[in-house]
Design an enzyme around this catalytic site. Sequence first.
Site, short mmCIF file in Angstrom:
data_model
loop_
_atom_site.label_atom_id
_atom_site.label_comp_id
_atom_site.label_asym_id
_atom_site.label_seq_id
_atom_site.Cartn_x
_atom_site.Cartn_y
_atom_site.Cartn_z
N CYS A 6 0.74 -1.28 -0.07
CA CYS A 6 0.13 0.14 -0.01
C CYS A 6 0.90 1.17 0.12
CB CYS A 6 -0.88 -0.11 1.06
SG CYS A 6 -2.07 -1.22 1.52
N1 LIG Z 1 -3.94 -0.42 -0.88
C1 LIG Z 1 -4.29 -0.15 0.39
O1 LIG Z 1 -4.87 -1.09 1.24
N2 LIG Z 1 -4.21 0.96 0.91
C2 LIG Z 1 -4.44 1.27 2.32
C3 LIG Z 1 -5.24 2.43 2.49
C4 LIG Z 1 -5.52 2.71 3.86
C5 LIG Z 1 -6.36 4.02 3.83
N3 LIG Z 1 -6.31 4.40 5.25
C6 LIG Z 1 -7.68 3.96 3.30
O2 LIG Z 1 -8.59 3.54 3.99
O3 LIG Z 1 -8.01 4.19 2.26
#
Ligand SMILES: NC(=O)NCCC[C@H](N)C(=O)O
EC number: 3.5.3.6
Length: 399
Positions: A386
Amino acid sequence: MTEAYGIDSEVGPLRTVMLHRPGNELRRLTPRNNDKLLFDGIPWVGRAQDEHDAFAQALRDRDVEVLYLGELLTEALNDSGARAAAVQGAIEDLRLGDTLREYLRTALASLDPAALAEALMAGVRNDEVRAGGLVTSLLADEDFLIDPLPNLLFTRDSSVWISDSVAVTSLAMPARVRETQLTELIYKYHPRFAGADKVYDHTLEHVEGGDVLALGPGVLAVGVGERTTPAGVERLARRVFAKGLAHTVLAVPIAQQRATMHLDTVCTMVDVDAVLMYPNMAEEMRALAVTTDGEELHVAEPEPFLVAAAKALGIDTLRRIDTGLDPVTAEREQWDDGNNTLALAPRVCIAYERTVETNARLEESGIEVIRISGSELGSGRGGPRCMSCPVLRDPLTTP
Ligand SMILES: NC(=O)NCCC[C@H](N)C(=O)O
């Protein structure tokens, strides 16, 4: 593919990656706004930066060039067109009203590129400006006129390279929508990306980069769930087919839950023919193969994900690394991003150190695991994949 950018797999040797070093936008998180801003806690920012610096160093130690989103944005903002677009994008919010909007337009336009980038990323609080007027007086001091973007940390989601084209994504959650205005500026105005072809943009149906996996040359898997919509995967398929960037898009429905918000929270590739999958969901994951005859989209019946993926890749089997974890340990480690590995090359990945059991099983399966600490970074609910947007990977040689 050009030398500067291009991705045709999840595991080709990683050469260049875009990260975002967490900054003052994390200092805006409070117990009252963290849910809305999609964080599960209030990170200790200094420690989060240390952890992130170690992540970046682990990449550099393996000869990966690290680009920082904040630096690219600042450099892009040297362009007057970029500055005008950035200011306009930041003040469109209807909460502002005309007086405040015009005040901010002038104030932001007077900032140098670094200060403007900081305002765009960390936001602007009501008591940080002396705007005057009715809206200013009625808002609380701590209200944000421009919301902070703490999820910039997760560069995976706001853009994704598909072969030698870049998709600026269309983020679904209100707290993240403005992130793609910034990635759009970077790809449009930064000299490094001059001439880069764009396959998607932030005005289209919702698609998030965490849902897009390049399983191998010509084959994408796209999670459909909380973030990427059915219409989003259809639009992306049409666009990648029209440009000849893929021959198959596997649409993969995933449970609509926070823990499994993106496909890469439950499934990441660790070898040319191997995936790490969240055991509690692995059996039930299905995929619908989407192809085209050049005119229409053809949608196959749902099949087990591993079967559909192997067929699309033209290999006998896509191996699932069986972590053999009991359901409770598996659920805990999935929550802590144990399945969200970042491959640096076939059989080499970065993972959080805290997902002890998953990492041990990976190693038993012949995968090298480079461990990083993520106690503070993890509070945003994202792991090494991520937090990274690969910009250049070497093409895969045929296994
Ligand atoms: N690719 C991913 O799973 N990204 C993580 C995103 C975390 C962020 N706090 C969200 O909720 O969008």
